[in-house]
Design a protein around this motif. Sequence first.
Motif, PDB file in Angstrom:
ATOM      1  N   GLY A  16       0.757  -0.954  -0.049  1.00 56.79           N
ATOM      2  CA  GLY A  16      -0.017  -0.007  -0.018  1.00 56.79           C
ATOM      3  C   GLY A  16       0.870   1.310   0.002  1.00 56.79           C
ATOM      4  O   GLY A  16       0.583   2.416  -0.752  1.00 56.79           O
ATOM      5  N   LEU A  17       1.964   1.187   0.595  1.00 51.70           N
ATOM      6  CA  LEU A  17       2.603   2.428   0.977  1.00 51.70           C
ATOM      7  C   LEU A  17       3.648   2.637  -0.389  1.00 51.70           C
ATOM      8  O   LEU A  17       3.937   3.908  -0.586  1.00 51.70           O
ATOM      9  N   ARG A  18       4.018   1.553  -0.897  1.00 47.06           N
ATOM     10  CA  ARG A  18       4.809   1.691  -2.161  1.00 47.06           C
ATOM     11  C   ARG A  18       3.996   2.085  -3.088  1.00 47.06           C
ATOM     12  O   ARG A  18       4.577   3.177  -4.171  1.00 47.06           O
ATOM     13  N   GLY A  19       2.636   2.124  -3.294  1.00 50.20           N
ATOM     14  CA  GLY A  19       1.745   2.405  -4.550  1.00 50.20           C
ATOM     15  C   GLY A  19       1.283   3.811  -4.096  1.00 50.20           C
ATOM     16  O   GLY A  19       0.601   4.361  -4.991  1.00 50.20           O
ATOM     17  N   PHE A  20       1.463   4.544  -2.990  1.00 51.17           N
ATOM     18  CA  PHE A  20       0.920   5.615  -2.411  1.00 51.17           C
ATOM     19  C   PHE A  20       1.574   7.026  -3.178  1.00 51.17           C
ATOM     20  O   PHE A  20       2.756   6.819  -3.237  1.00 51.17           O
ATOM     21  N   ARG A  21       0.816   7.702  -3.460  1.00 52.69           N
ATOM     22  CA  ARG A  21       1.301   9.153  -4.108  1.00 52.69           C
ATOM     23  C   ARG A  21       0.875  10.243  -3.311  1.00 52.69           C
ATOM     24  O   ARG A  21      -0.706  10.459  -3.083  1.00 52.69           O
ATOM     25  N   LEU A  22       1.423  11.181  -2.686  1.00 49.43           N
ATOM     26  CA  LEU A  22       0.733  12.285  -2.243  1.00 49.43           C
ATOM     27  C   LEU A  22       0.033  13.345  -3.238  1.00 49.43           C
ATOM     28  O   LEU A  22       0.154  13.178  -4.457  1.00 49.43           O
ATOM     29  N   ASP A  23      -1.034  13.830  -2.726  1.00 47.81           N
ATOM     30  CA  ASP A  23      -1.724  14.879  -3.445  1.00 47.81           C
ATOM     31  C   ASP A  23      -0.895  15.911  -3.966  1.00 47.81           C
ATOM     32  O   ASP A  23       0.272  16.200  -3.415  1.00 47.81           O
ATOM     33  N   GLY A  24      -1.592  16.849  -4.821  1.00 47.76           N
ATOM     34  CA  GLY A  24      -0.874  18.106  -4.954  1.00 47.76           C
ATOM     35  C   GLY A  24      -0.806  18.966  -4.114  1.00 47.76           C
ATOM     36  O   GLY A  24      -1.434  18.957  -2.736  1.00 47.76           O
TER      37      GLY A  24
END
Length: 501
Positions: free
Chosen positions: A339-347
């Motif tokens: 889950g953390l590997r695939g996570f991307r921060l919002d703009g």
Amino acid sequence: MTAPDPRLLGRDDPWDGVRAVVAGFGVSGFAAADNLTHLGASVTALADTATPAQLEKAELLEVLGARVDIHEGATSTLPDDVDVLITSPGFRPDATLLRQAEARGIPVWGEVELAWRLRPIGPDGVPAPWLCVTGTNGKTTTVQMLDAILRAAGLRSVAAGNVGLPIVEAVMDPTPYDVFAVELSSFQLHYTHTMGAQAAAVLNLAEDHLDWYGSGPAAMAAYGADKGRIYTGVERACIYNAADPATEALVREADVVDGARAVGFTLGMPGVGMLGLVEDLLVDRAFIEERGSSAAELCTIDDLSADGTTPAPHVVANALAAAALARAHGVSQAAVRDGLRGFRLDGHRIAVVASSGGITWIDDSKATNPHAAQSSLMAHEPVVWIAGGLAKGAGFDELVRSVASRLRAVVLIGRDREVIAAALSRHAPDVRVIHIDADETGAVDGGQALMVRVVEAAAALAVAGDTVLLAPGCASQDQFSDYAARGEKFAEAVRTIVDGS
């Protein structure tokens, strides 16, 4: 005929005859009014103002049978026949409407309280659990990380509450969720009475939104007390920040279900019953049998980086809090990692806009209070700092003291910029400060002309090796529609002036 008592009703009970007033017509207000109408309640929605989009929703509600009253002063008087008042988190406790309800013994709920009472019963005979997050900063990122982990575990999860879906919409979904990742603000928690999360986290406590609570030390105490309400009734784990003793104090004071545990997270070596770091590994010493003698690897720090850069410390802390909540729910180590590997921060969260001439330009417009700005500033050095806006009653002395040695220069904007300027004069008197007044630019194009001046000033101050950081430490609505618009105008100005694109 006596109306049913709404305090005794759930999702599957008949709400016919319940007279509900919904105060405020934002996202949560519309969700509450819409779903109460669906349940059969007699709904009156009140608002002093509305946007064109909200007026369209008002027309829809009226078609469905609700009464909508939108005009200046609409929320000044509570109607005569009311069984429950659902309030927007924007209403302060001393608002006239709420005081009238209190004087008449009418229950006052927030949308979160309504959602808790409307949870569907699952196949196992119990409602789906809530994993809840609050704090001054990092709530949205942590909840989104948590949602990503839960989905990686194969669960039907949703990020809801103060982010994503209104929580009432989420619990009323025809296809039930397995688990809810819920972001809660102090305002929402103030109007929540019966919620009991499976696990809950307070990420940090710092000055923010104190104008909602009044002034002086009592305001900060009330703000902290509302944050601490998230721990009430917790079943499994109260997650706290070991670097912020105030969060642990809230755990100690909480009235939880017998057997609930206190679980800390730390950017250092974790003790027994904590999550933390061992070199470049995020590890768990709380939710494993052999926690007294070993730790379970969850992921690496590099797993948190989407672009190859080292994640800021507060991003790592958010990941540890999300992992703790997921582990409290029973999620595997592998799901945390995936889950953390695939996570991307919002703009607009520590987003690199450009790198030119050895200078890095970063948009962290989401840093809307001093604590968030401090976290951002501590990740970069030296910095030309762009700050200012609406301070919401917060002070900047602690922030400036902690980052003074990192500052190359400061560009100030916004209504409360003098509050920051005063702190700079006390604690960083040698740092050059430039004020950009909106009146000088005409504040046209939604703040674009203003941001052009800001970027030009920052470009003149920065040298190779510097970071120009938009981390305002303030809300944006004095000059921009919201923090996203502020960040977009900054990025647009940087691309035009610095990149030439």
